[in-house]
Design an enzyme around this catalytic site. Sequence first.
Site, short mmCIF file in Angstrom:
data_model
loop_
_atom_site.label_atom_id
_atom_site.label_comp_id
_atom_site.label_asym_id
_atom_site.label_seq_id
_atom_site.Cartn_x
_atom_site.Cartn_y
_atom_site.Cartn_z
CB ALA A 29 -0.93 -0.02 1.20
CG PHE A 40 -4.21 -1.83 4.58
CD1 PHE A 40 -5.60 -1.84 4.60
CD2 PHE A 40 -3.56 -1.98 3.36
CE1 PHE A 40 -6.32 -2.01 3.43
CE2 PHE A 40 -4.27 -2.15 2.19
CZ PHE A 40 -5.65 -2.17 2.22
CB VAL A 107 -7.05 -4.42 -4.77
CG1 VAL A 107 -6.74 -5.71 -4.02
CG2 VAL A 107 -7.48 -3.32 -3.79
CG HIS A 123 -3.71 -9.38 -1.37
ND1 HIS A 123 -3.14 -8.53 -0.43
CD2 HIS A 123 -3.17 -10.60 -1.11
CE1 HIS A 123 -2.30 -9.21 0.33
NE2 HIS A 123 -2.30 -10.46 -0.06
CB CYS A 131 -23.07 -13.92 -7.64
SG CYS A 131 -24.42 -14.67 -6.70
CB CYS A 154 -26.61 -12.15 -7.89
SG CYS A 154 -26.39 -12.91 -9.50
CB THR A 195 4.79 -4.15 1.68
OG1 THR A 195 4.20 -5.17 2.51
CG2 THR A 195 6.13 -4.63 1.16
N1 APR Z 1 6.63 5.33 0.66
C1 APR Z 1 7.15 4.24 1.27
N2 APR Z 1 6.51 3.59 2.25
C2 APR Z 1 5.31 4.06 2.64
C3 APR Z 1 4.73 5.21 2.06
C4 APR Z 1 5.45 5.86 1.02
N3 APR Z 1 4.98 6.95 0.41
N4 APR Z 1 3.53 5.43 2.65
C5 APR Z 1 3.39 4.47 3.57
N5 APR Z 1 4.46 3.63 3.57
C6 APR Z 1 4.71 2.42 4.35
C7 APR Z 1 4.05 2.39 5.70
O1 APR Z 1 4.91 2.98 6.66
C8 APR Z 1 3.87 0.90 5.94
O2 APR Z 1 4.99 0.35 6.61
O3 APR Z 1 4.14 1.36 3.63
C9 APR Z 1 3.81 0.32 4.54
C10 APR Z 1 2.44 -0.19 4.16
O4 APR Z 1 2.17 -1.31 4.95
P1 APR Z 1 0.67 -1.81 5.17
O5 APR Z 1 -0.19 -0.65 5.48
O6 APR Z 1 0.70 -2.93 6.13
O7 APR Z 1 0.25 -2.30 3.70
P2 APR Z 1 0.62 -3.68 3.01
O8 APR Z 1 1.94 -4.17 3.47
O9 APR Z 1 0.39 -3.48 1.57
O10 APR Z 1 -0.50 -4.62 3.60
C11 APR Z 1 -0.62 -5.93 3.11
O11 APR Z 1 -2.65 -6.19 4.33
O12 APR Z 1 -4.71 -5.52 5.07
C12 APR Z 1 -4.05 -6.19 4.12
O13 APR Z 1 -4.94 -6.81 2.10
C13 APR Z 1 -4.31 -5.73 2.72
O14 APR Z 1 -2.85 -5.94 0.81
C14 APR Z 1 -2.94 -5.50 2.15
C15 APR Z 1 -2.06 -6.34 3.06
#
Ligand code: APR
Length: 254
Positions: A29, A40, A107, A123, A131, A154, A195
Amino acid sequence: MAVDFTTDELDEVASLIARSSCNVALTGAGVSTASGIPDFRGPQGVWRRVDPEKFEISYFYNNPDEVWDLFVKYLLPAFNVKPNPAHYALAEMERLGKLCAVITQNVDRLHQAAGSKNVVELHGALEYAVCTNCGSKYALAEALKWRKSGAPRCPKCGGVIKPDVVFFGEPLPQDALREAFMLAEMAEVFMAIGTSLAVYPANQLPLVAKKRGAKLVIINADETYYDFFADYIIRGKAEEVLPKLLDRLRGMLF
Ligand code: APR
């Protein structure tokens, strides 16, 4: 936030990428926050406002109307947004022959919108809805029109429709998972970008890559669960770090 890495480190990573033929990125994310989508688990993360248990698949089946309302409020902002420099830099690395694939937990389809061709979506994507009764698949945009609030039904069988993304407790798409692990095994440089590496099984990919001999590069704004495992940690914003990395890489290739 201060950018916390040295020019030398970025040069070393660029040089590794330049010399290797199979480089792979795993994104989360954090690559999309600059496009206006909250992550998240970061400081402004969605799971700080909503209980993630509400996105367990069993909770969805028992409370589809509540979960759809939460989905629309908190996760739909990722629908119809634009790529940012992080996505464009990764697409350009692929075009230059220096990135085999992007494996993404996102996503939002922003890697494809930026021009990445080889994208493995672990994901699902905010593109379809399915449905839960008869299995019919619909465009998410269409399904959204069928609801005022709660879950859309549906039109063929009246069953509850579910966004076609992976909820907690659901299996990941098997082809994508297989491809992701194959890429991790092949990678010479494996970059985990934006991530927290909190979520299984995506968070196993860097470990598999590293055990198979890849250099592991973590590019993230905050600490991740596997920083201790990394060869390089670039603490910064993906939309700032990746264009810089691309600049250095270009300088080494041409
Ligand atoms: N640049 C670099 N890192 C960033 C930035 C940015 N601009 N903005 C936020 N972050 C970092 C945050 O500090 C965090 O450590 O990105 C990381 C995102 O981590 P999560 O929020 O846990 O997201 P993700 O790792 O994609 O989550 C995995 O969890 O809830 C589920 O399905 C959802 O696909 C998701 C999965």
